[in-house]
Motif scaffolding. Structure first.
Motif, short mmCIF file in Angstrom:
data_model
loop_
_atom_site.label_atom_id
_atom_site.label_comp_id
_atom_site.label_asym_id
_atom_site.label_seq_id
_atom_site.Cartn_x
_atom_site.Cartn_y
_atom_site.Cartn_z
N GLY A 38 0.83 -1.19 0.00
CA GLY A 38 0.00 0.00 0.00
C GLY A 38 0.87 1.25 0.00
N THR A 39 0.35 2.33 -0.53
CA THR A 39 1.10 3.58 -0.61
C THR A 39 0.63 4.55 0.48
N TRP A 40 1.52 5.46 0.84
CA TRP A 40 1.24 6.44 1.87
C TRP A 40 1.98 7.74 1.58
N ASP A 41 1.49 8.81 2.20
CA ASP A 41 2.04 10.16 2.01
C ASP A 41 1.94 10.89 3.34
N TRP A 42 3.09 11.12 3.96
CA TRP A 42 3.13 11.81 5.26
C TRP A 42 3.50 13.27 5.04
N LEU A 49 -1.00 11.59 7.84
CA LEU A 49 -0.62 10.53 6.93
C LEU A 49 -1.83 10.15 6.10
N GLN A 50 -1.71 10.28 4.78
CA GLN A 50 -2.76 9.83 3.87
C GLN A 50 -2.30 8.49 3.30
N TYR A 51 -3.26 7.60 3.00
CA TYR A 51 -2.88 6.27 2.55
C TYR A 51 -3.92 5.69 1.60
N ASP A 66 -9.25 8.22 4.79
CA ASP A 66 -7.97 7.75 4.26
C ASP A 66 -6.83 8.59 4.82
N GLU A 67 -7.02 9.07 6.06
CA GLU A 67 -6.03 9.93 6.68
C GLU A 67 -5.99 9.65 8.18
N VAL A 68 -4.81 9.74 8.76
CA VAL A 68 -4.62 9.52 10.20
C VAL A 68 -3.46 10.40 10.65
N SER A 69 -3.40 10.71 11.93
CA SER A 69 -2.26 11.49 12.43
C SER A 69 -1.04 10.58 12.53
N TYR A 70 0.12 11.18 12.46
CA TYR A 70 1.36 10.42 12.56
C TYR A 70 1.40 9.67 13.90
#
Length: 183
Positions: A38-42, A49-51, A66-70
């Motif tokens: 899976g891909t992610w973007d912090w 963090l979007q994923y 599709d987003e969570v805090s670090y």
């Protein structure tokens, strides 16, 4: 009506690009599913963090976003690996070096999975890192196979040791028997 003004815009090129993007996104999703990745973007500024949905599946999340805090993401990392993984990611975010990290996660159902993340940094116009983007693979099967090989090697070494001990005992017994025969 005294005047009529109209503007005609050819949107065929935009539609073609949108269709190609949808096809590319679909192909990427299929590739990620097949690779258990899976891909992610912090975003380091917002610490969010979007994923991709495939990334969400790796973690066993049932989130509606599709987003969570670090910080929330880091809590999913196995407690024994958290400090190292946090250090690795912070170093990547600060220096722009490449990410290459293996770690365990604890899924919501309590199962432990091994993941391998690779990523890189993107910087703003002034050269300051602003985002870390990457891909994460599920390597649990590989780690289990490695552990099995280590177990087999340990068992083989123990058997070799036991055989050498038995051999030494037999040699000693043969020596004692030959001494007894000579006497």
């Amino acid at each position: 009506v005294l005047h009529w003004v109209a503007v005609a815009v050819d949107i065929e090129e935009h539609r073609t690009i949108e269709q190609a993007l949808r096809q590319s996104t679909h192909a990427l999703g299929l590739a990620q599913q097949g690779a258990h990745a899976g891909t992610w973007d912090w975003n380091t500024a917002s610490n969010r963090l979007q994923y991709s949905s495939e990334y969400q599946a790796l973690y066993g999340w049932t989130r509606t976003t599709d987003e969570v805090s670090y910080g929330d993401w880091l809590e999913c990392v196995h407690p024994d690996d958290q400090a190292r993984v946090n250090y690795d990611l912070r170093e990547v975010a600060e220096t722009g070096c490449a990410l290459n990290s293996e770690f365990r996660i604890v899924r919501p159902d309590g199962t432990i999975r091994w993941l391998w993340s690779k990523g890189g940094t993107f910087a703003d116009a002034q050269g300051r890192p602003t985002r870390v983007i990457g891909i994460t693979f599920d390597i649990t099967a590989r780690k289990e196979a490695e552990a099995h090989v280590i177990t087999l090697l340990t068992q083989a070494k123990q058997r070799e040791y036991d055989l050498r001990e038995k051999q030494a005992q037999l040699v000693q017994a043969a020596k004692l028997a030959s001494i007894g025969e000579l006497a």
